[in-house]
Design a protein around this motif. Sequence first.
Motif, PDB file in Angstrom:
ATOM      1  N   ARG A 121       3.792  -3.259 -10.843  1.00  0.00           N
ATOM      2  CA  ARG A 121       2.907  -2.220 -11.391  1.00  0.00           C
ATOM      3  C   ARG A 121       2.223  -1.473 -10.256  1.00  0.00           C
ATOM      4  N   ARG A 122       1.797  -0.268 -10.549  1.00  0.00           N
ATOM      5  CA  ARG A 122       1.023   0.542  -9.603  1.00  0.00           C
ATOM      6  C   ARG A 122      -0.449   0.391  -9.948  1.00  0.00           C
ATOM      7  N   ILE A 138       0.834  -1.196   0.000  1.00  0.00           N
ATOM      8  CA  ILE A 138       0.000   0.000   0.000  1.00  0.00           C
ATOM      9  C   ILE A 138       0.874   1.252   0.000  1.00  0.00           C
ATOM     10  N   VAL A 139       0.611   2.118  -0.961  1.00  0.00           N
ATOM     11  CA  VAL A 139       1.300   3.397  -1.071  1.00  0.00           C
ATOM     12  C   VAL A 139       0.411   4.494  -0.499  1.00  0.00           C
ATOM     13  N   GLU A 140      -0.895   4.398  -0.765  1.00  0.00           N
ATOM     14  CA  GLU A 140      -1.848   5.376  -0.250  1.00  0.00           C
ATOM     15  C   GLU A 140      -3.163   4.678   0.057  1.00  0.00           C
ATOM     16  N   TYR A 141      -3.723   4.990   1.213  1.00  0.00           N
ATOM     17  CA  TYR A 141      -4.996   4.424   1.638  1.00  0.00           C
ATOM     18  C   TYR A 141      -5.829   5.581   2.146  1.00  0.00           C
ATOM     19  N   GLU A 142      -7.024   5.759   1.599  1.00  0.00           N
ATOM     20  CA  GLU A 142      -7.857   6.876   2.015  1.00  0.00           C
ATOM     21  C   GLU A 142      -9.304   6.430   2.137  1.00  0.00           C
ATOM     22  N   ARG A 143      -9.875   6.754   3.288  1.00  0.00           N
ATOM     23  CA  ARG A 143     -11.288   6.463   3.507  1.00  0.00           C
ATOM     24  C   ARG A 143     -11.941   7.740   3.976  1.00  0.00           C
ATOM     25  N   GLU A 144     -12.788   8.278   3.112  1.00  0.00           N
ATOM     26  CA  GLU A 144     -13.555   9.453   3.491  1.00  0.00           C
ATOM     27  C   GLU A 144     -14.735   9.602   2.553  1.00  0.00           C
ATOM     28  N   ARG A 145     -15.746  10.268   3.052  1.00  0.00           N
ATOM     29  CA  ARG A 145     -16.955  10.541   2.285  1.00  0.00           C
ATOM     30  C   ARG A 145     -17.567   9.282   1.676  1.00  0.00           C
ATOM     31  N   GLY A 146     -17.600   8.209   2.446  1.00  0.00           N
ATOM     32  CA  GLY A 146     -18.271   6.996   2.004  1.00  0.00           C
ATOM     33  C   GLY A 146     -17.556   6.202   0.931  1.00  0.00           C
ATOM     34  N   ARG A 147     -16.245   6.364   0.819  1.00  0.00           N
ATOM     35  CA  ARG A 147     -15.517   5.574  -0.175  1.00  0.00           C
ATOM     36  C   ARG A 147     -14.135   5.224   0.364  1.00  0.00           C
ATOM     37  N   ILE A 148     -13.554   4.176  -0.204  1.00  0.00           N
ATOM     38  CA  ILE A 148     -12.181   3.784   0.113  1.00  0.00           C
ATOM     39  C   ILE A 148     -11.426   3.717  -1.203  1.00  0.00           C
ATOM     40  N   GLU A 149     -10.305   4.456  -1.278  1.00  0.00           N
ATOM     41  CA  GLU A 149      -9.450   4.428  -2.452  1.00  0.00           C
ATOM     42  C   GLU A 149      -8.056   4.029  -2.008  1.00  0.00           C
ATOM     43  N   VAL A 150      -7.445   3.118  -2.758  1.00  0.00           N
ATOM     44  CA  VAL A 150      -6.118   2.606  -2.421  1.00  0.00           C
ATOM     45  C   VAL A 150      -5.239   2.676  -3.663  1.00  0.00           C
ATOM     46  N   ARG A 151      -4.028   3.184  -3.492  1.00  0.00           N
ATOM     47  CA  ARG A 151      -2.987   3.080  -4.516  1.00  0.00           C
ATOM     48  C   ARG A 151      -1.964   2.117  -3.946  1.00  0.00           C
ATOM     49  N   ALA A 152      -1.595   1.115  -4.748  1.00  0.00           N
ATOM     50  CA  ALA A 152      -0.693   0.083  -4.246  1.00  0.00           C
ATOM     51  C   ALA A 152       0.148  -0.484  -5.379  1.00  0.00           C
ATOM     52  N   ASP A 153       1.297  -1.015  -5.003  1.00  0.00           N
ATOM     53  CA  ASP A 153       2.181  -1.698  -5.953  1.00  0.00           C
ATOM     54  C   ASP A 153       1.959  -3.194  -5.822  1.00  0.00           C
ATOM     55  N   ARG A 154       1.972  -3.879  -6.980  1.00  0.00           N
ATOM     56  CA  ARG A 154       1.865  -5.341  -6.987  1.00  0.00           C
ATOM     57  C   ARG A 154       2.407  -5.836  -8.331  1.00  0.00           C
ATOM     58  N   ALA A 155       3.260  -6.814  -8.271  1.00  0.00           N
ATOM     59  CA  ALA A 155       3.823  -7.438  -9.472  1.00  0.00           C
ATOM     60  C   ALA A 155       4.469  -6.410 -10.399  1.00  0.00           C
TER      61      ALA A 155
END
Length: 153
Positions: A132-133, A113-130
């Motif tokens: 790739r981002r 996980i590079v960025e994890y954000e939970r606000e205003r009824g949503r969860i958005e995640v930016r992450a690296d795997r294999a």
Amino acid sequence: MTRSIFVAAVLAALTSPAAFAVEPAQGARLGTGPGEISAALGESGYALTKFARENGRIALIAVKDGLRVEAYLDAESGAVTRLESRGRRGPWPLPGVDDGALRAQLEADGYRIVEYERERGRIEVRADRAGRRWELKIDPRDGRIAEIEAEDD
């Protein structure tokens, strides 16, 4: 007699797990990854709602009751370098999936996980795997990945 009871009470308080709970404070070492930081803050009753790793530092937001804490950490040591707090608006506790459990599941699935954000009824995640981002949009009610997109470099 009174003195020995007092000493026993102080020793019990100092050796209890709560005595080692980490409050977010200038210089406190919270960790360097979202799971470690979430666990350290969770011992004091805080929930990590935003995590971002950028330019050699970690930015995070944690909430507890009516308090919202924004902190910046050194990415290598995990020490708090800047801290701001203010009243929090909105419902508490956050409804739906547990953020710590969701982060642990994503890490178990191979995401860093590079960025994890939970606000205003949503969860958005930016992450690296294999190599790739990825950008993931997650349903906060059940933790289901609603949308996933590879980011172009």
